[in-house]
Scaffold this motif. Structure first.
Motif, PDB file in Angstrom:
ATOM      1  N   TYR A 147       0.851  -1.190   0.000  1.00 47.92           N
ATOM      2  CA  TYR A 147       0.000   0.000   0.000  1.00 47.92           C
ATOM      3  C   TYR A 147       0.890   1.244   0.000  1.00 47.92           C
ATOM      4  O   TYR A 147       1.960   1.260   0.609  1.00 47.92           O
ATOM      5  N   GLN A 148       0.401   2.282  -0.658  1.00 45.07           N
ATOM      6  CA  GLN A 148       1.038   3.587  -0.542  1.00 45.07           C
ATOM      7  C   GLN A 148       0.343   4.308   0.606  1.00 45.07           C
ATOM      8  O   GLN A 148      -0.862   4.583   0.533  1.00 45.07           O
ATOM      9  N   LEU A 149       1.079   4.600   1.669  1.00 36.68           N
ATOM     10  CA  LEU A 149       0.481   5.122   2.899  1.00 36.68           C
ATOM     11  C   LEU A 149       1.193   6.395   3.341  1.00 36.68           C
ATOM     12  O   LEU A 149       2.419   6.456   3.368  1.00 36.68           O
ATOM     13  N   THR A 150       0.389   7.390   3.697  1.00 30.36           N
ATOM     14  CA  THR A 150       0.927   8.671   4.159  1.00 30.36           C
ATOM     15  C   THR A 150       1.267   8.596   5.638  1.00 30.36           C
ATOM     16  O   THR A 150       0.421   8.263   6.465  1.00 30.36           O
ATOM     17  N   LEU A 151       2.516   8.908   5.960  1.00 25.81           N
ATOM     18  CA  LEU A 151       2.926   9.053   7.355  1.00 25.81           C
ATOM     19  C   LEU A 151       3.349  10.504   7.576  1.00 25.81           C
ATOM     20  O   LEU A 151       4.131  11.052   6.801  1.00 25.81           O
ATOM     21  N   GLU A 152       2.838  11.079   8.639  1.00 22.55           N
ATOM     22  CA  GLU A 152       3.161  12.469   8.981  1.00 22.55           C
ATOM     23  C   GLU A 152       3.385  12.561  10.484  1.00 22.55           C
ATOM     24  O   GLU A 152       2.603  12.026  11.275  1.00 22.55           O
ATOM     25  N   CYS A 153       4.445  13.240  10.874  1.00 25.90           N
ATOM     26  CA  CYS A 153       4.690  13.479  12.285  1.00 25.90           C
ATOM     27  C   CYS A 153       3.579  14.348  12.854  1.00 25.90           C
ATOM     28  O   CYS A 153       3.152  15.331  12.226  1.00 25.90           O
ATOM     29  N   GLY A 154       3.099  14.002  14.057  1.00 26.72           N
ATOM     30  CA  GLY A 154       2.042  14.789  14.682  1.00 26.72           C
ATOM     31  C   GLY A 154       2.435  16.235  14.909  1.00 26.72           C
ATOM     32  O   GLY A 154       1.589  17.117  14.986  1.00 26.72           O
ATOM     33  N   GLY A 155       3.753  16.498  15.008  1.00 27.22           N
ATOM     34  CA  GLY A 155       4.234  17.865  15.231  1.00 27.22           C
ATOM     35  C   GLY A 155       4.622  18.600  13.969  1.00 27.22           C
ATOM     36  O   GLY A 155       5.191  19.696  14.052  1.00 27.22           O
ATOM     37  N   ASN A 156       4.321  18.040  12.794  1.00 23.69           N
ATOM     38  CA  ASN A 156       4.648  18.731  11.550  1.00 23.69           C
ATOM     39  C   ASN A 156       3.962  20.096  11.528  1.00 23.69           C
ATOM     40  O   ASN A 156       2.747  20.198  11.734  1.00 23.69           O
ATOM     41  N   GLY A 157       4.753  21.156  11.302  1.00 23.56           N
ATOM     42  CA  GLY A 157       4.204  22.516  11.338  1.00 23.56           C
ATOM     43  C   GLY A 157       4.331  23.191  12.683  1.00 23.56           C
ATOM     44  O   GLY A 157       3.880  24.334  12.851  1.00 23.56           O
ATOM     45  N   ARG A 158       4.977  22.539  13.639  1.00 21.34           N
ATOM     46  CA  ARG A 158       5.078  23.092  15.002  1.00 21.34           C
ATOM     47  C   ARG A 158       5.739  24.468  15.025  1.00 21.34           C
ATOM     48  O   ARG A 158       5.427  25.316  15.875  1.00 21.34           O
ATOM     49  N   ALA A 159       6.643  24.725  14.088  1.00 19.18           N
ATOM     50  CA  ALA A 159       7.409  25.978  14.105  1.00 19.18           C
ATOM     51  C   ALA A 159       6.523  27.208  13.974  1.00 19.18           C
ATOM     52  O   ALA A 159       6.951  28.315  14.321  1.00 19.18           O
ATOM     53  N   GLU A 160       5.299  27.036  13.491  1.00 21.08           N
ATOM     54  CA  GLU A 160       4.436  28.196  13.263  1.00 21.08           C
ATOM     55  C   GLU A 160       3.615  28.592  14.478  1.00 21.08           C
ATOM     56  O   GLU A 160       2.992  29.662  14.480  1.00 21.08           O
ATOM     57  N   PHE A 161       3.552  27.753  15.502  1.00 19.52           N
ATOM     58  CA  PHE A 161       2.677  28.069  16.640  1.00 19.52           C
ATOM     59  C   PHE A 161       3.223  29.223  17.464  1.00 19.52           C
ATOM     60  O   PHE A 161       4.426  29.398  17.625  1.00 19.52           O
ATOM     61  N   SER A 162       2.291  30.015  17.999  1.00 19.44           N
ATOM     62  CA  SER A 162       2.624  31.123  18.884  1.00 19.44           C
ATOM     63  C   SER A 162       1.560  31.187  19.986  1.00 19.44           C
ATOM     64  O   SER A 162       0.368  31.272  19.668  1.00 19.44           O
ATOM     65  N   PRO A 163       1.958  31.125  21.258  1.00 19.40           N
ATOM     66  CA  PRO A 163       3.314  30.991  21.757  1.00 19.40           C
ATOM     67  C   PRO A 163       3.991  29.719  21.251  1.00 19.40           C
ATOM     68  O   PRO A 163       3.318  28.744  20.920  1.00 19.40           O
ATOM     69  N   ALA A 164       5.319  29.748  21.222  1.00 18.57           N
ATOM     70  CA  ALA A 164       6.074  28.620  20.701  1.00 18.57           C
ATOM     71  C   ALA A 164       5.862  27.382  21.558  1.00 18.57           C
ATOM     72  O   ALA A 164       5.710  27.464  22.776  1.00 18.57           O
ATOM     73  N   ALA A 165       5.828  26.242  20.906  1.00 16.05           N
ATOM     74  CA  ALA A 165       5.715  24.964  21.600  1.00 16.05           C
ATOM     75  C   ALA A 165       7.076  24.278  21.595  1.00 16.05           C
ATOM     76  O   ALA A 165       7.848  24.415  20.651  1.00 16.05           O
ATOM     77  N   THR A 166       7.362  23.540  22.657  1.00 13.48           N
ATOM     78  CA  THR A 166       8.639  22.847  22.729  1.00 13.48           C
ATOM     79  C   THR A 166       8.644  21.641  21.804  1.00 13.48           C
ATOM     80  O   THR A 166       7.602  21.122  21.414  1.00 13.48           O
TER      81      THR A 166
END
Length: 428
Positions: A147-166
């Protein structure tokens, strides 16, 4: 700091940093301790205690970029453990090449995994029996599936959050959609026997905790039994018709498409069938959880008010052109990318060049199978020269769309599915 790691699983014993040779390339291959000592101008004292995969701090201070063997163009975010993402424009392939698939590690990578002696144990309070399989057993006793399956880290895009997340400050590149080959997890579980009270499965891998404490898991997560029993949930040994890369789980791993990649355990050694929600490492507290109810940015949330992340939200990524290009006004511009959703298919992708005032539909393919990403393409023209941003917005089959800007804030910076955007300078 950056890390030096090997990627060829067949030569894993040759790529143990500080032990033999060729852990990673830096303007060519380094040949183990002798080469590193030559670069440093001195012998590395206590080299026998140097963690596998770590480079000397003196070299890490150099601004010259390092590359990870077997990987192409990834950006290293952290080296203890190694985590690296792929720039969006390098994810343009419909099937993600192994060389472009991101790395998300939690512990120290196994140094010399041997597929010939590898075993997988299935046990747990809700397993009818405890049973051990070799890799050969899995390959010969069960039907193979790809199967072709999409895997994505749950924190993908974390750099954009404000306040910043660790945590690792992922931008957009902790995602990929290769072809995975293995056996269905449900077939193996059925062969062992699953009791009626089964609620969850959990996994244990062969990676070592950063503290090097024997028996301490660096990560041990899992999924509800219903997800484990999906046709597309695999125990996999292959990526794109080749053995898994070492950094991506060689020789055996779980793959749960559409859910946080942390559920897809690497270097898989044991699966437990539980009569409760699995309580392994990084299953409790705030790890891979978001507030059960929306909260204001910066709010302190009690652990008991955090809910486990399951299906990933609808999302899209512009992979062509690369952000920051110059484009002639007289020509149309082809724009393409991928869209995916963890709980259903994507129904449409829209693009905008006027910051969301108007939207244009893109052509969109159907997924090749459940949990595979879909590909979109459109042609854009521009009314005048100047600076533009191209925005992409995916909508799933239930009408849920990507937010224009950041979604609800959460303490760990998970599930950012805001519209992806790239910059284009149109010149007359």
């Amino acid at each position: 700091m950056h890390a030096l790691y090997a990627e060829d699983p067949h030569k894993a014993d040759e790529y143990v940093f500080g032990r033999t040779s060729q852990p990673l390339t830096r303007r060519g291959f380094l040949s183990g301790l002798k080469s590193l000592s030559a670069l440093l101008g001195a012998e590395i004292v206590y080299s026998q205690f140097m963690p596998a995969g770590l480079i000397p701090a003196a070299l890490a201070q150099d601004d010259t970029p390092f590359t990870i063997a077997g990987k192409d163009g990834l950006v290293v975010l952290n080296d203890r453990p190694l985590n690296a993402e792929t720039p969006a424009h390098l994810l343009d392939d419909e099937v993600t090449p192994a060389s472009r698939f991101f790395i998300r590690n939690n512990g120290i990578v196994p140094q010399t995994p041997n597929p010939d002696t590898w075993t997988l144990v299935i046990e747990g309070e809700s397993a009818a029996q405890s049973k051990t399989f070799t890799l050969s057993d899995l390959k010969t006793q069960f039907k193979h599936y790809t199967y072709q399956l999409t895997l994505e880290c749950g924190g993908n895009g974390r750099a954009e959050f404000s306040p910043a997340a660790t945590g690792n400050q992922w931008t957009t590149g902790a995602v990929g959609c290769p072809r995975w080959t293995g056996v269905r997890l449900k077939d193996v579980l059925t062969a062992v026997g699953v009791k009626q009270d089964a609620v969850y499965i959990g996994y244990y891998g062969d990676d070592l905790h950063l503290s090097r404490t024997p028996g301490k898991a660096s990560i041990s997560r899992g999924v509800p039994i219903a997800k484990a029993m999906e046709d597309e949930s695999l125990i996999a040994w292959s990526m794109n018709d080749a053995p898994l890369p070492l950094m991506n789980g060689f020789p055996l791993r779980l793959v749960f498409g559409g859910w946080p990649a942390s559920t897809s355990g690497k270097w898989l050694k044991k699966i437990v069938v539980r009569n409760q929600v699995h309580d392994g490492a990084k299953m409790l507290g705030k790890a891979y959880r978001t507030p059960c109810k929306p909260v204001a940015p910066g709010t302190s949330v009690a652990d008991e008010d955090m809910c486990i992340i399951e299906a990933m939200p609808v999302k899209s990524l512009i992979t062509y052109p690369k952000s920051g290009i110059n484009h002639p006004l007289a020509k149309s511009l082809e724009v393409r990318g991928h869209a995916w959703c963890g709980h259903s298919a994507v129904s449409k992708v829209l693009t905008s060049i006027d910051f969301g005032q108007t939207w244009q539909s893109a052509s969109l393919t159907r997924p090749v199978n459940k949990h595979a990403w879909q590909h979109f393409k459109t042609e854009l023209t521009f009314p005048t020269d100047g600076y533009y941003e191209i925005w992409a917005r995916a909508v799933d089959e239930n009408g849920r769309a990507q937010p224009m800007v950041l979604p609800g804030w959460n303490p760990k910076g998970y599930l950012n599915n805001a519209c992806h955007r790239i910059a284009v300078k149109v010149v007359a």
